[in-house]
Design a protein around this motif. Structure first.
Motif, short mmCIF file in Angstrom:
data_model
loop_
_atom_site.label_atom_id
_atom_site.label_comp_id
_atom_site.label_asym_id
_atom_site.label_seq_id
_atom_site.Cartn_x
_atom_site.Cartn_y
_atom_site.Cartn_z
N HIS A 177 0.82 -1.21 0.00
CA HIS A 177 0.00 0.00 0.00
C HIS A 177 0.86 1.27 0.00
O HIS A 177 0.54 2.24 -0.71
CB HIS A 177 -0.92 -0.01 1.22
N ASP A 178 1.95 1.26 0.77
CA ASP A 178 2.78 2.47 0.82
C ASP A 178 3.44 2.75 -0.53
O ASP A 178 3.57 3.89 -0.95
CB ASP A 178 3.83 2.38 1.93
N ARG B 170 0.85 4.18 -2.96
CA ARG B 170 0.62 5.61 -2.73
C ARG B 170 1.79 6.45 -3.23
O ARG B 170 1.61 7.52 -3.81
CB ARG B 170 0.37 5.87 -1.25
#
Length: 456
Positions: A339-340, A343
């Motif tokens: 997820h990081d 993003r």
């Protein structure tokens, strides 16, 4: 140890090639591969890229060799995969001007070569978040190319984005796919591949190409089981591929409506449906998912969400929620990334965007939970991680594609295209082997239809 490149106008002297065909790129077909960036800005960026490359490759587990005889990595370590930088100045200028796009273009141009492309790319994938020092990562948006406006996945653009990949040629895909013509991760009958890819990287498998068709059928059947598809089921498939899921759902007694934006895929899928005798049960429409109407007991979609784009994830899931019958089930196979990293890279224009999947965007499990919670009544109920299975699928495709080089060239694709697709398949395989990428079979139901706990 000397530097990887001293960016001057001196001529790069290449070492002996490991690749057998380094034909110069056709400037009309491949303008950014044929031309090395020039000018003062390119020289400055090339020097900066040479420094960053030294930083990024320190202790990376790849032996990097240069024309002057210098190398990074142990001189005597024959186990390490070899990256041969044949033209250091051209390599550094491309990377300095285009980042990872330039890295891929440098391979397409033959500025660097290797006898183990996956072996070279996997260590880079393992440390992708650390390749560029954090203070410099903030400059990414200022120096790297931006997404072209005509590649945003609007209803007007999406069909052309899809056509640039999937309408290349059915015969091209047939050179490396198995008899099912399935272009997504298989599910092998091999327990060693079942571990979480992010936690237990690099298992070994003995799967051969002859195992691939059954592994693809196993994948499709599991997804149909998860969606509850059986006799009388009304099934919507978003993204037809070449029709294998349609065929297997129809064989269960379901009626299927499948939508695609690839005219080439639709033509072959309809032919396969007719030949199987399922024309009365399967309808395949050249239609954007946003325009689907009707009500369906099951919605299935295999690795199509990657072509939707983050901006359009809400309408993708809202459409599914809108057409799903009460008590219906949704089964999706989706490629994910951390997820990081999703993003951090969401606005980055990459080599894959430019040459393989324009408008593409990988998602993450937290992003899927968030978008469905905010915009729909759908909730994630089940999750199977299959990352190692994808690495093996890609290995088999890559080996088959390479072995059938003459067949690919006979279709009119040149040597630069061959190198581009070898890089694409190896780049993808490396991502899954490193655990940086994963692929999941996901099941969604509505909150008000059933109860259940989300598999984390």
């Amino acid at each position: 140890m000397s530097s990887p490149a001293t960016d001057s106008d001196s001529h790069d002297t290449p070492p002996p090639a490991l690749d057998t065909d380094l034909t110069a790129a056709d400037a009309r077909r491949w303008p950014d591969v044929a031309a090395v960036p020039t000018g003062a800005a390119a020289r400055v960026r090339g020097r900066a890229a040479a420094w960053l490359f030294r930083h990024a490759t320190t202790g990376i587990g790849v032996r990097i060799e240069f024309p002057d005889g210098s190398r990074r990595g142990s001189k005597t370590d024959s186990v390490l995969p070899r990256m041969i930088v044949r033209r250091p100045v051209a390599f550094s200028r491309r990377v300095g001007s285009g980042g990872l796009i330039g890295f891929g273009e440098a391979f397409m141009a033959g500025d660097w070569t290797t006898d183990d492309l996956v072996g070279v790319l996997t260590p880079f994938a393992e440390r992708v978040a650390r390749l560029v020092p954090k203070p410099l990562q903030t400059l990414r948006a200022l120096v790297l190319p931006r997404h072209p406006a005509d590649e945003e996945n609007t209803a007007a653009n999406t069909r052309s984005n899809i056509a640039r990949h999937y309408d290349l040629s059915n015969d091209l895909f047939a050179t490396f796919l198995d008899e099912t013509m399935t272009y997504s991760s298989a599910l092998f009958d091999d327990p060693s591949l079942d571990a979480d890819a992010a936690k237990t990287p690099k298992p070994t498998s003995q799967a051969g190409f002859d195992d691939l068709a059954d592994a693809q059928r196993r994948k499709v059947d599991r997804l149909l089981d998860a969606a509850g598809v059986g006799p009388g089921s009304r099934v919507l498939e978003i993204g037809t591929g070449w029709g294998e899921l349609c065929l297997r759902a129809a064989a269960r007694g379901a009626t299927v409506r499948s939508v695609t934006l690839s005219s080439e895929q639709r033509e072959l899928a309809m032919q396969r449906v007719d030949e199987a005798g399922f024309a009365d049960r399967v309808q395949i429409d050249l239609l954007d998912y946003r325009s689907v109407t009707g009500t369906y007991d099951a919605v299935v979609s295999v690795e199509m969400i990657e072509a939707v784009g983050e901006k359009y994830w809400p309408i993708y899931f809202s459409t599914i929620d809108r057409v799903l019958a009460p008590g219906g089930r949704v089964a999706i196979q989706a490629i994910t990334m951390p997820h990081d990293r999703m993003r951090a890279s969401r606005n980055t224009y990459t080599w894959v965007h430019k040459y393989i999947f324009p408008g593409g965007q990988l998602t993450s499990l937290p992003a899927l939970r968030d978008v469905t919670a905010e915009h729909t009544r759908l909730r994630l109920r089940d999750n199977l991680s299959m990352g190692h299975h994808y690495a093996e699928t890609l290995r088999l495709w890559r080996e088959r594609f390479t072995a059938r080089r003459a067949d690919v060239e006979s279709l009119g694709f040149d040597s630069t295209f061959m190198r581009m697709w070898q890089f694409y398949l190896a780049y993808s395989e490396a991502g899954f082997r490193a655990g940086y990428l994963d692929v999941h079979q996901l099941v969604f139901t509505r909150d008000d239809d059933s109860a259940g706990s989300t598999d984390s």
